[in-house]
Design a protein around this motif. Structure first.
Motif, short mmCIF file in Angstrom:
data_model
loop_
_atom_site.label_atom_id
_atom_site.label_comp_id
_atom_site.label_asym_id
_atom_site.label_seq_id
_atom_site.Cartn_x
_atom_site.Cartn_y
_atom_site.Cartn_z
N GLU A 36 0.81 -1.22 0.00
CA GLU A 36 0.00 0.00 0.00
C GLU A 36 0.84 1.26 0.00
O GLU A 36 0.32 2.35 -0.19
CB GLU A 36 -0.93 0.03 1.22
CG GLU A 36 -1.96 -1.06 1.23
CD GLU A 36 -1.42 -2.39 1.76
OE1 GLU A 36 -0.35 -2.39 2.41
OE2 GLU A 36 -2.05 -3.42 1.51
N ASP A 134 1.70 6.60 2.24
CA ASP A 134 0.88 5.51 2.77
C ASP A 134 -0.56 5.75 2.32
O ASP A 134 -1.26 6.59 2.88
CB ASP A 134 0.97 5.47 4.30
CG ASP A 134 0.20 4.32 4.90
OD1 ASP A 134 -0.42 3.54 4.14
OD2 ASP A 134 0.23 4.19 6.14
N GLN A 135 -1.00 5.00 1.33
CA GLN A 135 -2.35 5.20 0.81
C GLN A 135 -3.39 4.39 1.57
O GLN A 135 -4.57 4.42 1.23
CB GLN A 135 -2.42 4.90 -0.68
CG GLN A 135 -1.92 3.57 -1.11
CD GLN A 135 -1.91 3.44 -2.63
OE1 GLN A 135 -2.33 4.33 -3.36
NE2 GLN A 135 -1.41 2.33 -3.11
N THR A 136 -2.99 3.71 2.68
CA THR A 136 -3.97 3.01 3.49
C THR A 136 -4.73 3.96 4.39
O THR A 136 -5.81 3.63 4.87
CB THR A 136 -3.30 1.94 4.39
OG1 THR A 136 -2.37 2.57 5.26
CG2 THR A 136 -2.62 0.88 3.55
#
Length: 189
Positions: A36, A134-136
């Motif tokens: 992610e 961090d695309q979470t």
């Protein structure tokens, strides 16, 4: 027997951390980071003993700075209050003798200042820093706060401006007060 068992337990506990913090020889270069995370930049550089090198982070969201000292020992200082953070003025730091990792929260004001310090124990330090997004961490889709033309949240900017105005007013107040005290002391003595 107990010593060898303890060493085995420590090795097992450190193996996941080692795969996260640095790539091994048989790794594909991903460095064990989660899928992610999106690699934004790779910065390489040299820094002399006791000196700083500064970078500026403008990217929004939760950012992970992963710095590896290739030679010597470089340390990492991060701040959203100054573009020139040091060991005296920082909000986040990582000052290990190995890999340095700092997670910059998404709510830090941008731009974020990054200071890389060359530890005096080595004449020169060489580093490589990987910057991940961090695309979470999902943004709230219902958060429709007001934004200015630069895409910055208006509330943050106005509260920051209010704080700066307060500090300026406080400074003027102390300047006037000290000036009056000097005049009174000159008259009395």
């Amino acid at each position: 027997m107990m010593l060898s068992f303890s060493a085995l337990v420590v090795a097992l506990l450190l193996s996941p951390a080692r795969s996260f913090l640095g790539p091994s020889e048989d790794d594909d270069g991903g460095g064990g980071v989660p899928e992610e995370w999106v690699l934004l930049h790779v910065v390489q550089g040299h820094i002399g003993a006791g000196n700083y090198s500064y970078l500026r982070l403008n990217h929004d969201g939760r950012i992970i700075l992963h710095m590896q000292s290739l030679k010597g020992d470089a340390d990492l200082y991060v701040s959203d209050r100054t573009l020139h953070p040091s060991f005296d003025t920082y909000r986040l730091q990582s000052v290990t003798c190995g890999p340095d990792v700092v997670v910059v929260p998404g709510d830090f004001a941008r731009p974020v200042g990054i200071g890389i310090y060359g530890h005096p124990s080595h004449q020169e330090s060489e580093f490589e820093m990987r910057v991940f997004y961090d695309q979470t961490v999902l943004q709230d889709p219902f958060d429709r706060g007001s934004y200015d033309s630069d895409g910055q949240r208006a509330e943050k900017k106005s509260s920051q401006a209010g704080e700066e105005d307060f500090q300026e007013e406080e400074s003027i107040f102390w300047t006037i007060l000290i000036g009056l005290l000097k005049i009174i002391l000159e008259i009395v003595f």
